[in-house]
Motif scaffolding. Structure first.
Motif, PDB file in Angstrom:
ATOM      1  N   PHE A   1       3.329  15.622   4.841  1.00 25.78           N
ATOM      2  CA  PHE A   1       2.339  14.623   5.228  1.00 25.78           C
ATOM      3  C   PHE A   1       1.795  13.901   3.996  1.00 25.78           C
ATOM      4  O   PHE A   1       1.680  12.680   3.956  1.00 25.78           O
TER       5      PHE A   1
ATOM      6  N   LEU B   1       3.205  13.504   1.096  1.00 21.96           N
ATOM      7  CA  LEU B   1       4.233  12.641   0.514  1.00 21.96           C
ATOM      8  C   LEU B   1       4.402  11.342   1.280  1.00 21.96           C
ATOM      9  O   LEU B   1       4.539  10.272   0.699  1.00 21.96           O
ATOM     10  N   ILE B   2       4.395  11.469   2.599  1.00 24.87           N
ATOM     11  CA  ILE B   2       4.580  10.272   3.418  1.00 24.87           C
ATOM     12  C   ILE B   2       3.385   9.339   3.290  1.00 24.87           C
ATOM     13  O   ILE B   2       3.525   8.137   3.109  1.00 24.87           O
TER      14      ILE B   2
ATOM     15  N   GLN C   1       1.371   9.117   0.877  1.00 31.62           N
ATOM     16  CA  GLN C   1       1.416   8.546  -0.464  1.00 31.62           C
ATOM     17  C   GLN C   1       2.347   7.359  -0.507  1.00 31.62           C
ATOM     18  O   GLN C   1       2.073   6.348  -1.128  1.00 31.62           O
ATOM     19  N   LYS C   2       3.475   7.538   0.153  1.00 38.15           N
ATOM     20  CA  LYS C   2       4.456   6.470   0.159  1.00 38.15           C
ATOM     21  C   LYS C   2       3.921   5.231   0.840  1.00 38.15           C
ATOM     22  O   LYS C   2       4.343   4.113   0.560  1.00 38.15           O
ATOM     23  N   LEU C   3       2.999   5.459   1.747  1.00 47.08           N
ATOM     24  CA  LEU C   3       2.407   4.321   2.435  1.00 47.08           C
ATOM     25  C   LEU C   3       1.249   3.744   1.639  1.00 47.08           C
ATOM     26  O   LEU C   3       0.520   2.889   2.109  1.00 47.08           O
TER      27      LEU C   3
ATOM     28  N   SER D   1      -1.762   7.194  11.245  1.00 47.24           N
ATOM     29  CA  SER D   1      -0.695   6.229  11.006  1.00 47.24           C
ATOM     30  C   SER D   1      -1.061   4.844  11.513  1.00 47.24           C
ATOM     31  O   SER D   1      -0.615   3.843  10.965  1.00 47.24           O
TER      32      SER D   1
ATOM     33  N   MET E   1      -2.903   3.312   8.764  1.00 49.11           N
ATOM     34  CA  MET E   1      -2.004   2.934   7.684  1.00 49.11           C
ATOM     35  C   MET E   1      -1.239   1.666   8.032  1.00 49.11           C
ATOM     36  O   MET E   1      -0.987   0.838   7.184  1.00 49.11           O
ATOM     37  N   ARG E   2      -0.933   1.554   9.303  1.00 48.38           N
ATOM     38  CA  ARG E   2      -0.208   0.359   9.752  1.00 48.38           C
ATOM     39  C   ARG E   2      -1.021  -0.892   9.430  1.00 48.38           C
ATOM     40  O   ARG E   2      -0.482  -1.898   8.974  1.00 48.38           O
TER      41      ARG E   2
ATOM     42  N   ILE F   1      -0.806  -1.743   5.745  1.00 43.07           N
ATOM     43  CA  ILE F   1       0.455  -2.392   5.394  1.00 43.07           C
ATOM     44  C   ILE F   1       0.434  -3.859   5.806  1.00 43.07           C
ATOM     45  O   ILE F   1       0.827  -4.734   5.045  1.00 43.07           O
TER      46      ILE F   1
ATOM     47  N   LYS G   1      -1.404  -5.807   3.257  1.00 41.22           N
ATOM     48  CA  LYS G   1      -0.637  -5.998   2.026  1.00 41.22           C
ATOM     49  C   LYS G   1       0.393  -7.098   2.180  1.00 41.22           C
ATOM     50  O   LYS G   1       0.584  -7.930   1.299  1.00 41.22           O
TER      51      LYS G   1
END
Lengths: 146, 146
Positions: free
Chosen positions: B54, B56-57, B59-61, B90, B93-94, B97, B100
């Motif tokens: 979790f 890592l994911i 972070q990637k986002l 999520s 996070m969406r 994104i 961005k």
DNA sequence: GCTTGACCTCAAGTTAGCTTGAGGTTGCAT
DNA sequence: ATGCAACCTCAAGCTAACTTGAGGTCAAGC
């Protein structure tokens, strides 16, 4: 205000919006150069306002100082960027931006697929692609997976 | 391989792809917790693989460790994220994104307008919006250029 | 009983892009 | 001549996310 058009650092700071310390830092990094008065104070050319503007804009587009210095050093005589320099550089920045947008869009698609899945499996989760991170030297997690 | 299902740090590292030092770092930051053997060695639950995935994911986002810790600490009992936790997180996070992508697209548009202009003027260049950075202090023309 | 490898702690180093602070000098106006 | 703002250098600090190194312990096989 125009003794041979040389500007003291504070004036350059005022005109660019940069902190005095930042300009000294850039000089130290070789991004900009200054003359010195007999009393050892820096004096800049008016064209350095433009040079700093270039740095600020390039930075905003995501280039690091090292890359910016590389671009600037490609210019003959270390001159301030001209229109055609700017066009060449900005076209390469444009593709960098395109690439960033592409990656983010891809991630967003994967995230959409992933909402509702919730597996959080490193093996299966589309969001987590080991190839994206493996082999990146320097900081950040390494990657070898079962 | 399953003495009570407790994993030593090296095994957890192998399964997540993280460096051992990174896992210790996360423990230090409070993102994950470990039991200790009598010999003072760390032992992790199998569910910690999921917890690290979790991290890592997320972070990637683009989330920082601090934000990730905030998310994780919202979970009751400090448990590993469940499907509905994941969905809630999520979705937020969406939108990050989306934001961005929006900003990058805007920048790209400005860059397109700017190629061919080459003015590099802080007053006129759409790429350079002074409100993004300048401290507002001081009267008079802030960015007076050539 | 010895070796080996995985583990431990704690401190310091890394990269980027600056800022902050200490301690001292210059330049310009009154 | 004096005051003071602006300037100078050099060193250290800051954030993020870790890594690296020194020096030492633990567990298991031969």
């Amino acid at each position: 205000m125009d003794k041979n058009d040389l500007l003291p650092i504070g004036e350059l700071a005022r005109r660019t919006g940069l902190a005095v310390s930042a300009i000294r830092f850039y000089e130290d990094k070789g991004l900009i150069q200054a003359f010195r008065t007999m009393g050892n104070q820096r004096r800049f050319l008016r064209s350095d306002v433009r040079r700093l503007s270039f740095i600020l804009i390039a930075q905003k587009l995501g280039l690091g100082l090292t890359e910016i210095e590389a671009e600037l050093s490609k210019l003959p005589q270390g001159r301030t960027p001209s229109l055609s320099d700017w066009q060449r550089i900005s076209r390469s920045m444009r593709s960098a931006i395109d690439e960033k947008i592409r990656l983010l869009t891809l991630t967003r698609t994967k995230l959409d697929e992933c909402i509702g899945c919730g597996c959080l499996s490193l093996q299966r989760c589309a969001l987590y692609n080991r190839d994206d991170r493996a082999g990146t030297a320097g900081t950040g997690p390494r990657f070898v997976l079962d």
